[in-house]
Design an enzyme around this catalytic site. Structure first.
Site, PDB file in Angstrom:
ATOM      1  CG  ASP A  14      -1.898  -1.147   1.224  1.00  0.00           C
ATOM      2  OD1 ASP A  14      -2.308  -1.572   0.138  1.00  0.00           O
ATOM      3  OD2 ASP A  14      -2.203  -1.654   2.320  1.00  0.00           O
ATOM      4  CE  LYS A  17       2.446  -2.407  -4.366  1.00  0.00           C
ATOM      5  NZ  LYS A  17       2.090  -2.094  -2.973  1.00  0.00           N
ATOM      6  N   GLY A  18       0.290   1.838  -7.223  1.00  0.00           N
ATOM      7  CA  GLY A  18      -0.676   2.050  -8.315  1.00  0.00           C
ATOM      8  C   GLY A  18      -0.509   3.418  -8.941  1.00  0.00           C
ATOM      9  N   GLY A  41      -4.626  -4.213  -3.656  1.00  0.00           N
ATOM     10  CA  GLY A  41      -5.603  -3.169  -3.961  1.00  0.00           C
ATOM     11  C   GLY A  41      -4.832  -1.923  -4.313  1.00  0.00           C
ATOM     12  CG  HIS A  42      -2.300  -1.848  -6.862  1.00  0.00           C
ATOM     13  ND1 HIS A  42      -1.590  -2.539  -7.800  1.00  0.00           N
ATOM     14  CD2 HIS A  42      -1.958  -2.398  -5.673  1.00  0.00           C
ATOM     15  CE1 HIS A  42      -0.847  -3.464  -7.209  1.00  0.00           C
ATOM     16  NE2 HIS A  42      -1.066  -3.408  -5.913  1.00  0.00           N
ATOM     17  CD  GLN A 186       0.600  -8.848  -2.478  1.00  0.00           C
ATOM     18  OE1 GLN A 186       1.264  -9.536  -3.228  1.00  0.00           O
ATOM     19  NE2 GLN A 186      -0.675  -8.590  -2.716  1.00  0.00           N
ATOM     20  CB  THR A 288      -7.561  -0.766  -1.817  1.00  0.00           C
ATOM     21  OG1 THR A 288      -6.675   0.314  -1.516  1.00  0.00           O
ATOM     22  CG2 THR A 288      -8.267  -0.469  -3.107  1.00  0.00           C
ATOM     23  NE  ARG A 292      -7.453  -6.513   6.737  1.00  0.00           N
ATOM     24  CZ  ARG A 292      -6.533  -7.454   6.655  1.00  0.00           C
ATOM     25  NH1 ARG A 292      -6.278  -8.223   7.694  1.00  0.00           N
ATOM     26  NH2 ARG A 292      -5.852  -7.650   5.542  1.00  0.00           N
ATOM     27  CG  LEU A 321       6.599  15.146   1.751  1.00  0.00           C
ATOM     28  CD1 LEU A 321       7.512  14.384   2.708  1.00  0.00           C
ATOM     29  CD2 LEU A 321       7.461  15.972   0.786  1.00  0.00           C
TER      30      LEU A 321
HETATM   31  P1  GDP Z   1      -0.684   0.397  -3.564  1.00  0.00           P
HETATM   32  O1  GDP Z   1      -1.333  -0.856  -3.087  1.00  0.00           O
HETATM   33  O2  GDP Z   1       0.780   0.435  -3.291  1.00  0.00           O
HETATM   34  O3  GDP Z   1      -1.006   0.721  -4.990  1.00  0.00           O
HETATM   35  O4  GDP Z   1      -1.304   1.572  -2.675  1.00  0.00           O
HETATM   36  P2  GDP Z   1      -2.864   1.761  -2.330  1.00  0.00           P
HETATM   37  O5  GDP Z   1      -3.554   2.232  -3.565  1.00  0.00           O
HETATM   38  O6  GDP Z   1      -3.408   0.578  -1.634  1.00  0.00           O
HETATM   39  O7  GDP Z   1      -2.780   2.901  -1.231  1.00  0.00           O
HETATM   40  C1  GDP Z   1      -2.250   4.160  -1.505  1.00  0.00           C
HETATM   41  C2  GDP Z   1      -3.354   5.206  -1.326  1.00  0.00           C
HETATM   42  O8  GDP Z   1      -2.768   6.487  -1.219  1.00  0.00           O
HETATM   43  C3  GDP Z   1      -4.323   5.303  -2.503  1.00  0.00           C
HETATM   44  O9  GDP Z   1      -5.588   5.631  -2.037  1.00  0.00           O
HETATM   45  C4  GDP Z   1      -3.745   6.438  -3.345  1.00  0.00           C
HETATM   46  O10 GDP Z   1      -4.740   7.128  -4.110  1.00  0.00           O
HETATM   47  C5  GDP Z   1      -3.210   7.336  -2.283  1.00  0.00           C
HETATM   48  N1  GDP Z   1      -2.011   8.108  -2.644  1.00  0.00           N
HETATM   49  C6  GDP Z   1      -0.978   7.768  -3.456  1.00  0.00           C
HETATM   50  N2  GDP Z   1      -0.023   8.721  -3.449  1.00  0.00           N
HETATM   51  C7  GDP Z   1      -0.468   9.690  -2.604  1.00  0.00           C
HETATM   52  C8  GDP Z   1       0.098  10.935  -2.138  1.00  0.00           C
HETATM   53  O11 GDP Z   1       1.201  11.318  -2.489  1.00  0.00           O
HETATM   54  N3  GDP Z   1      -0.653  11.639  -1.259  1.00  0.00           N
HETATM   55  C9  GDP Z   1      -1.870  11.234  -0.828  1.00  0.00           C
HETATM   56  N4  GDP Z   1      -2.530  12.001   0.045  1.00  0.00           N
HETATM   57  N5  GDP Z   1      -2.432  10.073  -1.235  1.00  0.00           N
HETATM   58  C10 GDP Z   1      -1.730   9.314  -2.109  1.00  0.00           C
HETATM   59  P1  IMO Z   2      -0.958  -4.109  -2.199  1.00  0.00           P
HETATM   60  O1  IMO Z   2      -0.548  -4.685  -3.529  1.00  0.00           O
HETATM   61  C1  IMO Z   2      -0.903  -4.503   2.150  1.00  0.00           C
HETATM   62  C2  IMO Z   2      -1.105  -8.563   3.804  1.00  0.00           C
HETATM   63  C3  IMO Z   2      -2.361  -9.021   4.528  1.00  0.00           C
HETATM   64  C4  IMO Z   2      -1.774 -10.021   5.524  1.00  0.00           C
HETATM   65  C5  IMO Z   2      -0.649 -10.674   4.719  1.00  0.00           C
HETATM   66  C6  IMO Z   2      -1.035 -11.994   4.075  1.00  0.00           C
HETATM   67  O2  IMO Z   2      -2.214  -3.359  -2.228  1.00  0.00           O
HETATM   68  O3  IMO Z   2       0.182  -3.366  -1.593  1.00  0.00           O
HETATM   69  P2  IMO Z   2      -2.583 -12.657   2.000  1.00  0.00           P
HETATM   70  O4  IMO Z   2      -4.031 -12.377   1.726  1.00  0.00           O
HETATM   71  O5  IMO Z   2      -1.658 -12.142   0.970  1.00  0.00           O
HETATM   72  O6  IMO Z   2      -2.304 -14.094   2.318  1.00  0.00           O
HETATM   73  O7  IMO Z   2      -2.269 -11.859   3.371  1.00  0.00           O
HETATM   74  O8  IMO Z   2      -0.303  -9.732   3.704  1.00  0.00           O
HETATM   75  N1  IMO Z   2      -1.327  -8.062   2.432  1.00  0.00           N
HETATM   76  C7  IMO Z   2      -1.216  -6.768   2.077  1.00  0.00           C
HETATM   77  N2  IMO Z   2      -0.981  -5.678   2.837  1.00  0.00           N
HETATM   78  N3  IMO Z   2      -1.037  -4.395   0.828  1.00  0.00           N
HETATM   79  C8  IMO Z   2      -1.262  -5.486   0.056  1.00  0.00           C
HETATM   80  O9  IMO Z   2      -1.271  -5.433  -1.293  1.00  0.00           O
HETATM   81  C9  IMO Z   2      -1.399  -6.741   0.683  1.00  0.00           C
HETATM   82  N4  IMO Z   2      -1.637  -7.994   0.238  1.00  0.00           N
HETATM   83  C10 IMO Z   2      -1.584  -8.785   1.326  1.00  0.00           C
HETATM   84  O10 IMO Z   2      -3.007  -7.954   5.194  1.00  0.00           O
HETATM   85  O11 IMO Z   2      -1.182  -9.338   6.609  1.00  0.00           O
HETATM   86 MG    MG Z   3      -2.858  -1.480  -1.800  1.00  0.00          MG
END
Ligand code: GDP
Ligand code: IMO
Ligand code: MG
Length: 419
Positions: A14, A17-18, A41-42, A186, A288, A292, A321
């Site tokens: 999280d 990356k997305g 979840g991206h 991840q 996402t 949680r 940031l």
């Molecule tokens: P990923 O799983 O690595 O792709 O990350 P997620 O999408 O799960 O979580 C990142 C969250 O932060 C998303 O809701 C993005 O829209 C948001 N996000 C990404 N970059 C920034 C940033 O620089 N500032 C803020 N406020 N939100 C961001």
């Molecule tokens: P993205 O790509 C954050 C965590 C779960 C749990 C552990 C194992 O959005 O960054 P699993 O379902 O993979 O067997 O769960 O890994 N986990 C993540 N945490 N971002 C993710 O993906 C995750 N994918 C799995 O919460 O602790």
């Molecule tokens: Mg994510």
């Protein structure tokens, strides 16, 4: 000559990356996902529109690119079809012209999900059947896409046109001088081999996973960008040295209530739980995939140095940031204290890691809204000093800084590491 760039999560997932993948996709020809499944979840924000991806690379938003789900990915057919249809209903048509699925990718079955729901709780899995599906794969009893599409499943025919020997698509693109982007799900500390085992996922999110998860040579990779938040988060169980507040405090918080001035005052007077709450609420740190609340903490340089070593990071993308705005003091973990002994290297023994207490260095925060900054010089001095410290303490240059979820809210620092 084209470039092949890996985007890898440098913390516990999280990291944003997305968003980073979406920005780089503008200049990529092929975008590939190399590990994990719909545990990921991206979120990608484009103008006023919000897109959530679990399987399909966010490259699909740039209509003309080829997107690949590599052999390292595990696929829940129903979820994938739902994602394809969801995109179509929003005007993004998905066909075999812009999506290919590896014939060797493994399929998540209902039994995998049932098993995960029963046994994965202690780890805090997403319950999507990821671990059990990889168990079937490693024990050589799994179902691969090439066989799934010959089955009587109602989804088989729908997915058939997408299923190909994708190693050819990606290797041909590399040989023909195209730009290839490899997207990890991840993060490094959730890696099955290099993460905080057993509190990990069941695949290899690290940069090396891009080679096995797609079928390309390590020699073809031009640069590796690790994405890290300017602080840290973790969802699910497991040790987390810089966590602010306890996992139980985080879980018991009312999700729908915003931040109060008392929260800010308390945080600025040094209440650690409230500091974590400010990060969670300002950063909208809720999963996402599972919704949680994410555990939050300060940036951990010990863990970041480890991640940069394992990945061979060329440049970091520091995201979110802007979320630090309003906190008077910021802390960065520079070493761990293990009961009187100071260590600078990330310990692999989970029991040792659980006992580690962070040794912090403090920095001054800033009050200004930084979400409009597009150049380093447009950031307050305190923010620049904070970024300098992350760079110096991790020994890795910063290639990009993100100051908001939108594509444009980005500062590019090392263009030569990108396309
Ligand atoms: P990923 O799983 O690595 O792709 O990350 P997620 O999408 O799960 O979580 C990142 C969250 O932060 C998303 O809701 C993005 O829209 C948001 N996000 C990404 N970059 C920034 C940033 O620089 N500032 C803020 N406020 N939100 C961001
Ligand atoms: P993205 O790509 C954050 C965590 C779960 C749990 C552990 C194992 O959005 O960054 P699993 O379902 O993979 O067997 O769960 O890994 N986990 C993540 N945490 N971002 C993710 O993906 C995750 N994918 C799995 O919460 O602790
Ligand atoms: Mg994510």
């Amino acid at each position: 000559m084209g470039k092949t760039i890996v985007i890898v999560g440098g913390q516990w997932g999280d990291e944003g990356k997305g968003k980073i993948v979406d920005i780089l996709t503008g200049d990529a020809d092929v975008v590939c996902r190399y590990n994990g499944g719909n545990n990921a979840g991206h979120t990608v924000v484009v103008g006023t529109e919000n897109f959530k991806f679990h399987l399909i690379p966010s490259g699909i938003l740039h209509r003309s690119k080829m997107n690949v789900l590599g052999n390292g990915v595990v696929i829940d057919p129903e979820v994938l079809i739902g994602e394809i249809e969801g995109l179509a209903s929003r005007g993004f048509s998905v066909s075999e012209k812009n999506l290919s699925i590896s014939s060797s990718a493994h399929v998540i079955k209902k039994s995998h999900i049932e098993e995960d729901e029963k046994k994965g709780r202690a780890i805090g899995t997403t319950g999507r059947g990821i671990g059990p599906c990889y168990v079937s794969k490693i024990s050589r009893s799994g179902l691969r896409m090439m066989d799934f599409i010959k089955s009587s499943s109602p989804y088989a025919n729908r997915l058939k046109p997408f299923v190909k020997d994708t190693y050819l698509i990606v290797n041909n693109a590399i040989s023909n001088g195209k730009n290839v982007l490899l997207e990890g799900a991840q993060g490094t500390l959730l890696d099955i081999d290099h993460g905080t085992y057993p509190y990990v996922t069941s695949s290899n999110p690290i940069a090396g996973g891009a080679c096995t998860g797609i079928g390309i040579s390590p020699k073809s990779i031009s640069s590796i960008i690790a994405v890290l938040k300017a602080y840290s988060t973790r969802v699910g169980s497991g040790p987390y040295p810089t966590e602010l507040g306890t996992e139980n405090e985080t879980k018991s918080e009312d999700r729908d209530l915003g931040l109060t001035t008392q929260d800010f005052d308390g945080a600025n007077k040094g209440n650690e739980y409230l500091q974590g709450k400010v990060l969670r609420k300002q950063g909208m740190e809720y999963g996402t995939t599972t919704k949680r609340p994410r555990r939050t903490g300060w940036f951990d340089c010990v863990a970041a140095r480890y991640a940069n070593t394992i990945n061979g990071t060329d440049g970091m993308a520091i995201t979110k940031l802007d979320v630090l705005t309003g906190l008077n003091k910021l802390k960065v973990c520079v070493a761990y204290d293990t009961g009187g002994k100071r260590i600078a290297n990330f310990p692999l023994d989970i029991e040792v890691l659980s006992r580690c207490r962070p040794v912090y260095r403090e920095f001054r925060g800033w009050q200004e809204d930084i979400s409009h900054a597009r150049k380093l010089s447009e950031l307050p001095k305190e923010a620049r000093l904070y970024l300098d410290a992350l760079q110096n303490l991790t020994g890795t240059p910063i290639a990009m800084v993100s100051v908001g979820p939108e594509r444009s809210q980005t500062i590019i620092l090392k263009k030569k590491l990108l396309f």
